[in-house]
Structure formats: structure tokens, C-alpha cells
Design an enzyme around this catalytic site. Sequence first.
Site, short mmCIF file in Angstrom:
data_model
loop_
_atom_site.label_atom_id
_atom_site.label_comp_id
_atom_site.label_asym_id
_atom_site.label_seq_id
_atom_site.Cartn_x
_atom_site.Cartn_y
_atom_site.Cartn_z
N CYS A 7 0.84 -1.19 0.00
CA CYS A 7 0.00 0.00 0.00
C CYS A 7 0.89 1.25 0.00
O CYS A 7 1.92 1.29 0.66
CB CYS A 7 -0.93 0.09 1.19
SG CYS A 7 -2.07 -1.27 1.32
N ARG A 31 4.17 -0.38 -4.74
CA ARG A 31 3.87 -0.86 -3.38
C ARG A 31 2.58 -1.66 -3.32
O ARG A 31 2.27 -2.27 -2.29
CB ARG A 31 3.77 0.33 -2.41
CG ARG A 31 5.03 1.14 -2.30
CD ARG A 31 4.80 2.29 -1.35
NE ARG A 31 4.60 1.84 0.01
CZ ARG A 31 5.57 1.66 0.89
NH1 ARG A 31 6.81 1.89 0.55
NH2 ARG A 31 5.29 1.25 2.11
N TRP A 38 -2.56 -2.90 -1.64
CA TRP A 38 -2.17 -4.31 -1.74
C TRP A 38 -3.00 -5.00 -0.67
O TRP A 38 -2.77 -4.81 0.53
CB TRP A 38 -0.68 -4.46 -1.46
CG TRP A 38 -0.16 -5.84 -1.68
CD1 TRP A 38 0.28 -6.39 -2.85
CD2 TRP A 38 0.01 -6.86 -0.68
NE1 TRP A 38 0.69 -7.68 -2.64
CE2 TRP A 38 0.54 -7.99 -1.33
CE3 TRP A 38 -0.24 -6.94 0.69
CZ2 TRP A 38 0.82 -9.18 -0.66
CZ3 TRP A 38 0.03 -8.11 1.36
CH2 TRP A 38 0.57 -9.22 0.69
N ASN A 41 -1.76 2.49 5.41
CA ASN A 41 -0.85 1.42 5.01
C ASN A 41 -0.44 0.69 6.28
O ASN A 41 0.07 1.31 7.21
CB ASN A 41 0.38 2.04 4.32
CG ASN A 41 1.54 1.06 4.20
OD1 ASN A 41 1.33 -0.13 4.10
ND2 ASN A 41 2.75 1.58 4.21
N GLY A 42 -0.70 -0.63 6.32
CA GLY A 42 -0.36 -1.40 7.52
C GLY A 42 -1.52 -2.33 7.86
O GLY A 42 -2.40 -2.56 7.02
N GLU A 77 18.24 -17.46 -6.44
CA GLU A 77 17.80 -16.14 -6.89
C GLU A 77 17.28 -16.20 -8.34
O GLU A 77 16.26 -15.59 -8.66
CB GLU A 77 18.97 -15.14 -6.75
CG GLU A 77 18.70 -13.75 -7.25
CD GLU A 77 17.50 -13.04 -6.61
OE1 GLU A 77 16.95 -13.53 -5.62
OE2 GLU A 77 17.10 -12.00 -7.16
N LYS A 106 13.50 -15.18 -9.42
CA LYS A 106 13.24 -14.16 -10.44
C LYS A 106 12.26 -14.70 -11.46
O LYS A 106 11.31 -14.04 -11.83
CB LYS A 106 14.53 -13.79 -11.16
CG LYS A 106 15.37 -12.61 -10.90
CD LYS A 106 14.98 -11.39 -10.25
CE LYS A 106 14.23 -11.49 -9.00
NZ LYS A 106 14.75 -10.93 -7.82
N GLU A 158 8.63 -15.20 -9.98
CA GLU A 158 7.84 -14.02 -9.61
C GLU A 158 7.32 -13.25 -10.81
O GLU A 158 6.24 -12.68 -10.73
CB GLU A 158 8.52 -13.04 -8.65
CG GLU A 158 9.93 -12.96 -8.58
CD GLU A 158 10.50 -11.93 -7.63
OE1 GLU A 158 9.83 -11.39 -6.75
OE2 GLU A 158 11.70 -11.67 -7.79
N HIS A 163 19.24 -36.43 -4.68
CA HIS A 163 18.48 -36.83 -3.49
C HIS A 163 16.98 -36.58 -3.67
O HIS A 163 16.24 -36.54 -2.69
CB HIS A 163 19.00 -36.10 -2.26
CG HIS A 163 20.44 -36.42 -1.96
ND1 HIS A 163 20.85 -37.66 -1.53
CD2 HIS A 163 21.57 -35.68 -2.10
CE1 HIS A 163 22.16 -37.67 -1.38
NE2 HIS A 163 22.63 -36.47 -1.73
N LYS A 187 6.35 -4.29 -3.62
CA LYS A 187 7.78 -4.06 -3.45
C LYS A 187 8.19 -4.03 -1.98
O LYS A 187 9.23 -4.54 -1.61
CB LYS A 187 8.13 -2.73 -4.12
CG LYS A 187 9.58 -2.41 -4.14
CD LYS A 187 10.25 -3.09 -5.31
CE LYS A 187 11.74 -2.95 -5.29
NZ LYS A 187 12.38 -4.09 -5.95
C1 F6R Z 1 12.17 -10.43 -4.98
C2 F6R Z 1 12.08 -9.40 -3.98
C3 F6R Z 1 11.66 -9.78 -2.62
C4 F6R Z 1 12.38 -8.93 -1.58
C5 F6R Z 1 11.83 -9.22 -0.19
C6 F6R Z 1 12.58 -8.46 0.88
O1 F6R Z 1 12.56 -9.95 -6.22
O2 F6R Z 1 12.31 -8.25 -4.25
O3 F6R Z 1 11.85 -11.13 -2.39
O4 F6R Z 1 13.74 -9.20 -1.64
O5 F6R Z 1 10.48 -8.89 -0.13
O6 F6R Z 1 12.51 -7.09 0.64
P1 F6R Z 1 13.54 -6.08 1.27
O7 F6R Z 1 14.85 -6.36 0.66
O8 F6R Z 1 13.00 -4.74 0.92
O9 F6R Z 1 13.54 -6.33 2.74
#
Ligand code: F6R
Length: 614
Positions: free
Chosen positions: A2, A27, A75, A101-102, A487, A491, A494, A510, A609
Site C-alpha cells: 500500500c 507498493r 495491496w 498502510n499497515g 535467486e 526471479k 515471480e 536426493h 515491493k
Molecule cells: C524479490 C524481492 C523480494 C524482496 C523481499 C525483501 O525480487 O524483491 O523477495 O527481496 O520482499 O525485501 P527487502 O529487501 O526490501 O527487505
Amino acid sequence: MCGIVGYIGNNNAYDILIKGLHRLEYRGYDSAGVAIVSPEGQLNVYKSMGKVSNLEAYCKDKNKEGVIGIAHTRWATHGEPSDCNAHPHFSEDGNIALVHNGTIENYKVLKEALLQHGCRFHSDTDTEVLVQLIEYIRLTNNCSLLDAVREALKEVVGAYAIAVIEKNNPDQIIAARKSSPLVVGIGEDEMFLASDATPIVEYTDNVVYVKDEEIAVIRRGEPLKLVNLENQEAEIDVKKLKVSISELEKGGYDHFMLKEIFEQPRTLTDCIRGRVVEDGRRVLINGVSDNKEKFINAHRIIIVACGTSWHAALLGKYLIQDMCRIPVEVEYASEFRYSNPVLTSNDVVIAISQSGETADTLAAIQIAKKMGAFVYGISNVVGSSIPRETHSGTYIHVGPEIGVASTKAFTGQVMVLTMVALAIAELKGTMTQEQIAELGKVITKIPDLVSQTLKLNDKIKHLSLIYTYARNFLYLGRGYSYPVALEGALKLKEISYIHAEGYPAAEMKHGPIALIDAEMPTVIIAPNDHLYEKIVNNVQQVKARHGSVIAIVTEGDTEIRNMADHVLEVPEVPECLTPIITSIPLQLLSYYIAINKGKNVDMPRNLAKSVTVE
Ligand code: F6R
């Protein structure tokens, strides 16, 4: 999670609020809304499910006049995305509008009590409870909006950044925060508020980061006032913003994600600037040298983080253990906080978070501090909560990351961890000056080597067409390449919604090997390191089962080239620096596969984000 925006001044609030919502859309983007007090004294609230552009279309023919307003991009947590669950929420008498937001954790209890008093609710949200509570207090006590907000917040358990306006007093915004971010921008005869500074930056560079349990009283023609829940005034600490508008725009790229991938040579230069000096002979990390004793005497380092930052943390473990010979544990912040952790004042906790706002990471920091550990933060967003909560730390300085899938922040985090490890190694004497200088020299070349790696773009774009419709992917790596495999898989899943698993390559036999067939592509990260011969075996094992292999190898590789279906060659660097290089082709591969599938890579479904809720 949010985003909130607010404006009071002499300009058209709607335009500023909508622009602000676009900046904050990363967000949350399942619904959006605005509330504006019109010159005739109407409180006009418009909301729409979906992106901010839907809200704009909805508002096209509406009365949007007004010089004060608040807005929200959502969100969903409580209640599905819908017009009626979208913010702003307003009070029963239509006088007060609020964005939030929260999460209000005790909203059920509060709602029950308000229902007993005859309040009616029109949404499934926790937020509506707060606005009804404020109205109820305001009417029962016949008090000011500020007093009603203060009293209401005393009843609330949970996290909030809120902004509240009222129809009958169109000259003020009351805003407050606890555990969710809130920034106030101070312009000439106008003020702004937002979840982060990005909606504010084009109007003013004077900002105030509101602290937990502070209330901002933003009144037309008056200076900003901050009070606590007891109405005691707090000091105003005006900071200067250092973000430029160009950093918030796509700059000719189709998507923020692609721009951020291609920015990495520059962001890595910014990240190492002033830290790796004298042609690489010295590594200066102030947060480490200022807390020398803590690092030299650390019995253990625990790194806490979530998501991509957790993958960087895993690399931090390899780096610190290799270079500093200190035992390192890596924990998901969400698990750590509820694991009844055992910590002492001899422990150093490193918290990694791009946004600096992740709720679980913040909670982990608070626990670690309470237990006496020294807490070091690695963040990107200057002025965010995590750098403020930690004892010391280092910014990664990669500029705003807008694409929801993290790319340049990941490489920045790994670079900072590398420099932190080298700085500790120097203090502890676990590496010689020559060894440090050797690595330092390569670090200064990393931005150029990343540029070279980015030349794989066209090849990867082409390759992505072959694999766009794969339903599953396996990513394998060993040692420093194992977190890179995790990672890479994250990527892909997501942004393309393809199921992908990252594994330590040797674990394949395994269990996951059962999945391998001609339909299951495997991405193998196999740079020329001390585990190379081991991973060659994994390539053979996949090929023996008719699986196709995309291999990331070091330039000049011949062995894997002869076995793999596709090879992507990257420049040679020392083993501990390979992750920064090998992660680049994986970022591009996931980007192009998602684009081929027509997905919105910058705003993937269900994600946001900044994860400010549990
Ligand atoms: C994936 C991604 C998330 C963040 C996670 C932690 O691409 O961006 O997995 O890494 O939500 O976010 P931060 O780094 O802001 O604590």
C-alpha cells in the site's frame, strides 16, 4: 504494501496525488482511490479496482477540483480487491476520509465495540474500523480531529501509516505512523506526504521522516508540527533528498526492470565509490571501522533477511566465513523472530533489506537489539526504518529500485557484503594485504565486467523464445553459485509465474532428479571455480535423462560447452565475485521469458515491493 499520498497547498491536488500514486504503484496495485475536498466544501471520494490508470479513467468526468486531498494504492490484506474495499475509507457522516498502510491487528475487537454503538460498516477492511473509531471519538468527546486521531491510535494494535482529512476543516491533514513508513515534504506554501519520498521529489527536496508513534499536523499556512500520542511536541529534523527524477523514470527502456538490469554497471560503481580506494588496495567501510571491536570480537554473525535479500545473505555467509573465519548463520527474518533465538552481546546481527521497511526484518532487528546483540543494517532506501533501527550499517547506494523483482539491489547487496567481509578480514588479519588488494583491484573492474556480461542480452532474448512455454525449471549451483541458483529461480517464478526451483546441485540426486525429462529445462550455474568438476557431473546426470541444459559458464569453457544445449559465457572473476556476474544472465532470462508471456514484469500479480505487513 500500500502507498499513501497527501497534498495541501494552492495547486490542483488531484494531479499531484495521481502522479504520486503512479510513483508508489510498486507498493500495491490492486485498487486505488483519492479523496479531495472541493472548493464548495464537498468531500469527493473516488475509488476503483485495479491499477491507478483505472482510477484515472473512472475519474475522467468527475469533479476533481480541490487543493487538499489524500490518495492510496492498495495491496489487499483484509478483504479482496474491490471498489468498496479500496481506500480512502470515510466515516458514517461523510466528514472524515482516511488512507492507511499497515494492518490493524485488533480490528475485530474494535469493530465489535463500534457495532454495539450503532456504527455501520461498508467494507471488509481493518482500515474502515479506524476511520469509524476516529469519528466516534470525535463526536462523543466533541474534540478536534487531532485529538480524536491521538485517542484512536492509543486503542490500536498493529502497524499504520495514515493520513486523514475532514470536509469541515479543509485546511489540515493529520498523518501518523507506527511501523509503516511516512515522509512529509515541505514546499513553499504547500506540503506533501507519502509512504516514501518518490512522489515528493519533483516538488521539494526538504523532507521530514516521521518517527514511530508520531503524528504530523499539516496545516495550511502553518509550519509542520509533530506531536506524540500524548500531544507533546517533537523536534522537526528536515533532511535533504538526494534522489533525482530521472532515477524514477524508465529512461527509454520498456520496463523499470530492464532499466535496472542495465543500470548495474553504474549502480555498482556508485556502490563501491569511496569504499574501494587506492586502486583497490584499501577497502573502507565506516560502519565496520567505527565498530571495530564488535566485529573483531564477534563469536558469531547471524544474517537476517527475506526473499532476494535472503539470497544475498546466503552469499554473505560464504563471503564472511571464507574471508573472516567467523561462523555465520543465515535466517529468514520471519522464522528468526518466532524461533526463540539465542543471542548474546558477542553476536553481531546483520539485517539486509532493500526497502528498509520489511516488517519481519524490522521485528528481527528489535529482538536482536533487545537481546544485546550489535545490529548492522544493509539497506538501499536512505532514511527508511531499518537504517534508523540498527546500531550501524551501510547503504548500497543503487538508487530507487522500482521494478518489483529485485535486480540491481541484489548485486548491490552482494557487493556491500563483499566489501564488509574484506573490511572485517583486514581488521582481524584473516587475509593478507596482498590478498585484499588482489580482490580490491578486481572489484574496481566489476562494473566493466557487468557491462560485458550485459552484451549477452540479444542471445538471451533469442534463447528465451525456446523456453517461454516450459512449465517448470530447475536451477542448480554449488558453493557461491547455489544462492545464485535460488535467486535465478525466484526471479523467474515471480515475473513469469513459471514454477522454478533452485537447488544445491549435489542435492539433485536426493530427489529433484526424478523431475528431469525432456520437458524440464535445467539452468546450471557453472563458472570456473573449485567445484567446477563436481558440477560437470550434474550436467551429465541431467543430459543422461534427456533434460535440456542452459549453462552459465566462464568464457573459454570447453567441457560443459560440449554437453549443454545452450551456454552463456561470462567473464572470469575470482570465485567470491562470480555471483555478481552470473546473476546478470539469469535476470535477463527471466525478464525475456516473462515478456514473451505477456506478463507485467514491473508489477507482477500478488506482489508488492515493500512488504510492511507480516
Ligand atoms: C524479490 C524481492 C523480494 C524482496 C523481499 C525483501 O525480487 O524483491 O523477495 O527481496 O520482499 O525485501 P527487502 O529487501 O526490501 O527487505
